[in-house]
Design a protein around this motif. Sequence first.
Motif, PDB file in Angstrom:
ATOM      1  N   VAL A  12       0.840  -1.201   0.000  1.00  0.00           N
ATOM      2  CA  VAL A  12       0.000   0.000   0.000  1.00  0.00           C
ATOM      3  C   VAL A  12       0.873   1.249   0.000  1.00  0.00           C
ATOM      4  O   VAL A  12       0.629   2.202  -0.736  1.00  0.00           O
TER       5      VAL A  12
ATOM      6  N   TYR B 152       2.400   1.636  -3.442  1.00  0.00           N
ATOM      7  CA  TYR B 152       1.398   2.010  -4.443  1.00  0.00           C
ATOM      8  C   TYR B 152       0.889   3.436  -4.246  1.00  0.00           C
ATOM      9  O   TYR B 152       0.560   4.119  -5.219  1.00  0.00           O
ATOM     10  N   GLU B 153       0.810   3.881  -3.008  1.00  0.00           N
ATOM     11  CA  GLU B 153       0.323   5.233  -2.749  1.00  0.00           C
ATOM     12  C   GLU B 153       1.171   6.274  -3.469  1.00  0.00           C
ATOM     13  O   GLU B 153       0.642   7.288  -3.938  1.00  0.00           O
ATOM     14  N   ASN B 154       2.483   6.047  -3.543  1.00  0.00           N
ATOM     15  CA  ASN B 154       3.372   7.031  -4.169  1.00  0.00           C
ATOM     16  C   ASN B 154       3.928   6.566  -5.511  1.00  0.00           C
ATOM     17  O   ASN B 154       4.861   7.176  -6.038  1.00  0.00           O
TER      18      ASN B 154
ATOM     19  N   LEU C  48       2.845  11.903  -1.496  1.00  0.00           N
ATOM     20  CA  LEU C  48       2.072  11.705  -0.271  1.00  0.00           C
ATOM     21  C   LEU C  48       3.022  11.362   0.876  1.00  0.00           C
ATOM     22  O   LEU C  48       3.718  10.343   0.833  1.00  0.00           O
TER      23      LEU C  48
ATOM     24  N   LEU D 292       3.532   9.780   4.075  1.00  0.00           N
ATOM     25  CA  LEU D 292       2.860   8.819   4.946  1.00  0.00           C
ATOM     26  C   LEU D 292       3.232   9.012   6.405  1.00  0.00           C
ATOM     27  O   LEU D 292       2.572   8.471   7.299  1.00  0.00           O
TER      28      LEU D 292
ATOM     29  N   TRP E 293      -9.608   9.559   8.127  1.00  0.00           N
ATOM     30  CA  TRP E 293      -8.565   8.538   8.252  1.00  0.00           C
ATOM     31  C   TRP E 293      -8.164   8.437   9.715  1.00  0.00           C
ATOM     32  O   TRP E 293      -8.568   9.266  10.536  1.00  0.00           O
TER      33      TRP E 293
ATOM     34  N   PHE F 293      -4.159  10.484   4.725  1.00  0.00           N
ATOM     35  CA  PHE F 293      -3.853   9.057   4.718  1.00  0.00           C
ATOM     36  C   PHE F 293      -2.391   8.889   5.122  1.00  0.00           C
ATOM     37  O   PHE F 293      -1.503   9.535   4.579  1.00  0.00           O
TER      38      PHE F 293
ATOM     39  N   CYS G 254      -2.048   2.492   6.236  1.00  0.00           N
ATOM     40  CA  CYS G 254      -1.401   1.367   5.537  1.00  0.00           C
ATOM     41  C   CYS G 254      -1.462   0.119   6.405  1.00  0.00           C
ATOM     42  O   CYS G 254      -1.672  -0.994   5.914  1.00  0.00           O
TER      43      CYS G 254
ATOM     44  N   ARG H 240      -9.936   2.239  -1.112  1.00  0.00           N
ATOM     45  CA  ARG H 240      -8.790   3.076  -1.456  1.00  0.00           C
ATOM     46  C   ARG H 240      -8.022   2.383  -2.588  1.00  0.00           C
ATOM     47  O   ARG H 240      -7.704   1.195  -2.494  1.00  0.00           O
TER      48      ARG H 240
ATOM     49  N   SER I  72      -5.010   2.089  -3.626  1.00  0.00           N
ATOM     50  CA  SER I  72      -3.781   1.356  -3.303  1.00  0.00           C
ATOM     51  C   SER I  72      -4.093   0.023  -2.637  1.00  0.00           C
ATOM     52  O   SER I  72      -3.466  -1.004  -2.960  1.00  0.00           O
ATOM     53  N   TYR I  73      -5.065   0.014  -1.710  1.00  0.00           N
ATOM     54  CA  TYR I  73      -5.375  -1.248  -1.046  1.00  0.00           C
ATOM     55  C   TYR I  73      -6.240  -2.136  -1.932  1.00  0.00           C
ATOM     56  O   TYR I  73      -6.094  -3.362  -1.912  1.00  0.00           O
TER      57      TYR I  73
END
Length: 224
Positions: free
Chosen positions: A19, A22-24, A83, A85, A153, A159, A164, A196, A198-199
């Motif tokens: 996650v 994938y988020e970034n 992003l 985290l 969140w 997020f 994550c 979401r 990414s997840y």
Amino acid sequence: MSLTLYFHPLSGFCQKALVALYENDTPFTAQLVDFGDATERADFLKLWPIGKFPLLRDDASGRLVPETSLIIEYLALHYPGPLALLPENPVAALEVRRLDRLLDLYVAIPMQKIVLDRLRPEGGHDPIGVAEAKERLASAYAVLEAELGDRHWLAGDAFTMADCSAAPALFYAERALSFQAGYPRLAAYFERLRTRPSYARALAEAEPYFQFFPRNPGDAGLSR
């Protein structure tokens, strides 16, 4: 790409690292490790004798980074994306770390106790340990329900690493001890996590392996 992630798609802790990647849109090579294959297991143990994944290898620095939270912090330091985290403010970052630990230690680990007990042979089950794990999960659900309040969140509007951690921990914990009926904020929060992108991507990659997830007799099939 200098980054390689050794992982298995079904593992919740591996999903946590995925996650973050994938988020970034962090470029990396995915190296699936099948512990059921003696050669793959031996090769992995040569890299990391502890034998736990995920494990991040960075060829640019020559480093091996174990443990999900350390992997996410390493990425934030050396491969930052749009992003963050982990917040830059140290007080806010400490809060995210606290919540991350809450999910890993008091949701993911008790969940594993319950689920892995299902793999034990007849006569080898640990009903007392499973009952204690369910009590720990229920306590964690109550804490999370209170923590969430009206937040979108877990740590607020953004997020973070805590989310994550929460996504896979809650996905599997729901299969160990459901939180849907008694914890409405937590259930609504999990729905936001589940959808979401990414997840959702990590879950889609895990889906072919859901058949290997140990379930109680009579349980419905594992699904998203």
